[in-house]
Design an enzyme around this catalytic site. Structure first.
Site, PDB file in Angstrom:
ATOM      1  N   CYS A   1       0.847  -1.191   0.000  1.00 37.83           N
ATOM      2  CA  CYS A   1       0.000   0.000   0.000  1.00 37.83           C
ATOM      3  C   CYS A   1       0.886   1.246   0.000  1.00 37.83           C
ATOM      4  O   CYS A   1       1.730   1.430   0.889  1.00 37.83           O
ATOM      5  CB  CYS A   1      -0.918   0.010   1.220  1.00 37.83           C
ATOM      6  SG  CYS A   1      -1.793   1.568   1.411  1.00 37.83           S
TER       7      CYS A   1
ATOM      8  N   ASP B   1      -1.024  16.164  -1.786  1.00 38.03           N
ATOM      9  CA  ASP B   1      -1.280  15.239  -2.885  1.00 38.03           C
ATOM     10  C   ASP B   1      -0.181  15.413  -3.945  1.00 38.03           C
ATOM     11  O   ASP B   1       0.217  16.527  -4.269  1.00 38.03           O
ATOM     12  CB  ASP B   1      -2.658  15.543  -3.492  1.00 38.03           C
ATOM     13  CG  ASP B   1      -3.144  14.444  -4.413  1.00 38.03           C
ATOM     14  OD1 ASP B   1      -4.152  13.793  -4.065  1.00 38.03           O
ATOM     15  OD2 ASP B   1      -2.520  14.225  -5.473  1.00 38.03           O
TER      16      ASP B   1
ATOM     17  N   ASN C   1     -13.385   9.794  -1.732  1.00 39.40           N
ATOM     18  CA  ASN C   1     -13.862   8.843  -2.717  1.00 39.40           C
ATOM     19  C   ASN C   1     -13.878   7.509  -1.982  1.00 39.40           C
ATOM     20  O   ASN C   1     -12.825   6.937  -1.694  1.00 39.40           O
ATOM     21  CB  ASN C   1     -12.918   8.791  -3.926  1.00 39.40           C
ATOM     22  CG  ASN C   1     -12.927  10.093  -4.716  1.00 39.40           C
ATOM     23  OD1 ASN C   1     -13.958  10.757  -4.815  1.00 39.40           O
ATOM     24  ND2 ASN C   1     -11.782  10.462  -5.262  1.00 39.40           N
TER      25      ASN C   1
ATOM     26  N   GLY D   1     -14.723   6.375  -7.383  1.00 37.67           N
ATOM     27  CA  GLY D   1     -13.475   6.925  -7.901  1.00 37.67           C
ATOM     28  C   GLY D   1     -12.266   6.716  -7.018  1.00 37.67           C
ATOM     29  O   GLY D   1     -11.208   7.299  -7.264  1.00 37.67           O
TER      30      GLY D   1
ATOM     31  N   HIS E   1      -6.666   2.944   0.568  1.00 34.76           N
ATOM     32  CA  HIS E   1      -6.351   3.289   1.956  1.00 34.76           C
ATOM     33  C   HIS E   1      -7.087   4.609   2.176  1.00 34.76           C
ATOM     34  O   HIS E   1      -6.819   5.582   1.438  1.00 34.76           O
ATOM     35  CB  HIS E   1      -4.827   3.434   2.118  1.00 34.76           C
ATOM     36  CG  HIS E   1      -4.348   3.774   3.495  1.00 34.76           C
ATOM     37  ND1 HIS E   1      -3.297   3.105   4.126  1.00 34.76           N
ATOM     38  CD2 HIS E   1      -4.735   4.745   4.358  1.00 34.76           C
ATOM     39  CE1 HIS E   1      -3.089   3.639   5.323  1.00 34.76           C
ATOM     40  NE2 HIS E   1      -3.957   4.642   5.483  1.00 34.76           N
TER      41      HIS E   1
ATOM     42  N   HIS F   1      -8.601   8.051   2.532  1.00 35.35           N
ATOM     43  CA  HIS F   1      -7.977   9.375   2.508  1.00 35.35           C
ATOM     44  C   HIS F   1      -9.028  10.434   2.235  1.00 35.35           C
ATOM     45  O   HIS F   1      -9.821  10.329   1.310  1.00 35.35           O
ATOM     46  CB  HIS F   1      -6.849   9.466   1.470  1.00 35.35           C
ATOM     47  CG  HIS F   1      -7.228   8.948   0.116  1.00 35.35           C
ATOM     48  ND1 HIS F   1      -7.311   7.615  -0.181  1.00 35.35           N
ATOM     49  CD2 HIS F   1      -7.569   9.599  -1.010  1.00 35.35           C
ATOM     50  CE1 HIS F   1      -7.676   7.456  -1.430  1.00 35.35           C
ATOM     51  NE2 HIS F   1      -7.849   8.638  -1.968  1.00 35.35           N
TER      52      HIS F   1
ATOM     53  N   HIS G   1      -9.784  14.204   1.059  1.00 34.61           N
ATOM     54  CA  HIS G   1      -9.160  15.261   0.253  1.00 34.61           C
ATOM     55  C   HIS G   1      -9.568  16.632   0.792  1.00 34.61           C
ATOM     56  O   HIS G   1     -10.748  16.867   1.063  1.00 34.61           O
ATOM     57  CB  HIS G   1      -9.662  15.209  -1.199  1.00 34.61           C
ATOM     58  CG  HIS G   1      -9.257  14.003  -1.981  1.00 34.61           C
ATOM     59  ND1 HIS G   1      -8.218  14.024  -2.886  1.00 34.61           N
ATOM     60  CD2 HIS G   1      -9.758  12.748  -2.031  1.00 34.61           C
ATOM     61  CE1 HIS G   1      -8.109  12.825  -3.463  1.00 34.61           C
ATOM     62  NE2 HIS G   1      -9.036  12.020  -2.958  1.00 34.61           N
TER      63      HIS G   1
HETATM   64  P1  5GP Z   1      -8.397   8.769  -4.944  1.00 37.87           P
HETATM   65  O1  5GP Z   1      -8.813   8.845  -6.380  1.00 37.87           O
HETATM   66  O2  5GP Z   1      -8.016   7.371  -4.542  1.00 37.87           O
HETATM   67  O3  5GP Z   1      -9.403   9.392  -4.009  1.00 37.87           O
HETATM   68  O4  5GP Z   1      -7.151   9.701  -4.823  1.00 37.87           O
HETATM   69  C1  5GP Z   1      -5.837   9.243  -4.646  1.00 37.87           C
HETATM   70  C2  5GP Z   1      -4.988  10.483  -4.586  1.00 37.87           C
HETATM   71  O5  5GP Z   1      -3.715  10.102  -4.126  1.00 37.87           O
HETATM   72  C3  5GP Z   1      -4.810  11.162  -5.942  1.00 37.87           C
HETATM   73  O6  5GP Z   1      -5.242  12.510  -5.841  1.00 37.87           O
HETATM   74  C4  5GP Z   1      -3.315  11.029  -6.212  1.00 37.87           C
HETATM   75  O7  5GP Z   1      -2.770  12.172  -6.835  1.00 37.87           O
HETATM   76  C5  5GP Z   1      -2.729  10.818  -4.824  1.00 37.87           C
HETATM   77  N1  5GP Z   1      -1.534  10.004  -4.801  1.00 37.87           N
HETATM   78  C6  5GP Z   1      -1.358   8.797  -5.421  1.00 37.87           C
HETATM   79  N2  5GP Z   1      -0.128   8.309  -5.145  1.00 37.87           N
HETATM   80  C7  5GP Z   1       0.472   9.223  -4.340  1.00 37.87           C
HETATM   81  C8  5GP Z   1       1.763   9.272  -3.726  1.00 37.87           C
HETATM   82  O8  5GP Z   1       2.607   8.385  -3.855  1.00 37.87           O
HETATM   83  N3  5GP Z   1       2.041  10.365  -2.965  1.00 37.87           N
HETATM   84  C9  5GP Z   1       1.135  11.372  -2.781  1.00 37.87           C
HETATM   85  N4  5GP Z   1       1.494  12.392  -2.010  1.00 37.87           N
HETATM   86  N5  5GP Z   1      -0.091  11.352  -3.341  1.00 37.87           N
HETATM   87  C10 5GP Z   1      -0.410  10.293  -4.117  1.00 37.87           C
HETATM   88 ZN    ZN Z   2      -2.411   1.304   3.588  1.00 37.75          ZN
END
Ligand code: 5GP
Ligand code: ZN
Length: 143
Positions: free
Chosen positions: A5, A31, A87, A93, A98, A100, A102
């Site tokens: 992860c 992000d 999301n 989306g 894991h 998170h 935003h």
């Molecule tokens: P999701 O679509 O799952 O809600 O958003 C995942 C977010 O995690 C995206 O906005 C993406 O830019 C961010 N993200 C993905 N991988 C990494 C990473 O390795 N480091 C950071 N800081 N953000 C990440």
């Molecule tokens: Zn995790």
């Protein structure tokens, strides 16, 4: 900790991130592909895929951290507002499995949209259907 992860790896310091706040149970970092300057993610330190997977203490820490940071992030980038959201699940989306939250700072005239834009076309629901939906949810909420 989940082996592959990416966010667990950030918690463990194996992958670098621009950490802006770290508490006992939650951590916040920028992000990597920001939708706006200051786009921040708040995650639990333990691996939980979906919101409902978190235990109450973990959820409280995540939501408290979001609450603590929204204004701080907005002021940090001189934003006029922010969209705050999760999301939750692939259908919504979610790409990183894991939890998170935003924080996406918003600026007057930035050309973006409100959260109302995320779910596609609005369904046409009758009064009866709305009553039924409310009662189904209400009975589960008060279980
Ligand atoms: P999701 O679509 O799952 O809600 O958003 C995942 C977010 O995690 C995206 O906005 C993406 O830019 C961010 N993200 C993905 N991988 C990494 C990473 O390795 N480091 C950071 N800081 N953000 C990440
Ligand atoms: Zn995790």
């Amino acid at each position: 900790m989940s082996e592959d992860c990416i966010f667990c790896s950030i918690v463990d310091g194996e992958i670098p991130a621009r950490v802006v706040h770290e508490g006992e149970e939650a951590i916040a970092f920028l992000d990597a592909n920001p939708l706006a300057p200051g786009h921040t993610l708040v995650i639990p330190k333990t691996h939980n895929e979906r919101l409902a997977d978190m235990d109450e203490d973990t959820a409280n820490a995540v939501f408290q951290t979001l609450y603590d940071l929204v204004d701080v992030v907005e002021r940090g980038v001189d934003a006029d507002g922010a969209n705050v959201g999760f999301n939750d699940g692939e259908a919504a989306g979610q790409e990183v499995p894991h939890v998170h939250g935003h924080i996406i700072p918003r600026f007057e005239g930035d050309g973006g949209y409100p959260l109302h834009a995320v779910a596609g076309e609005s369904p046409d629901l009758s009064e009866d259907e709305l009553d039924e939906i409310a009662s189904d949810i209400e009975s589960r909420a008060n279980d």
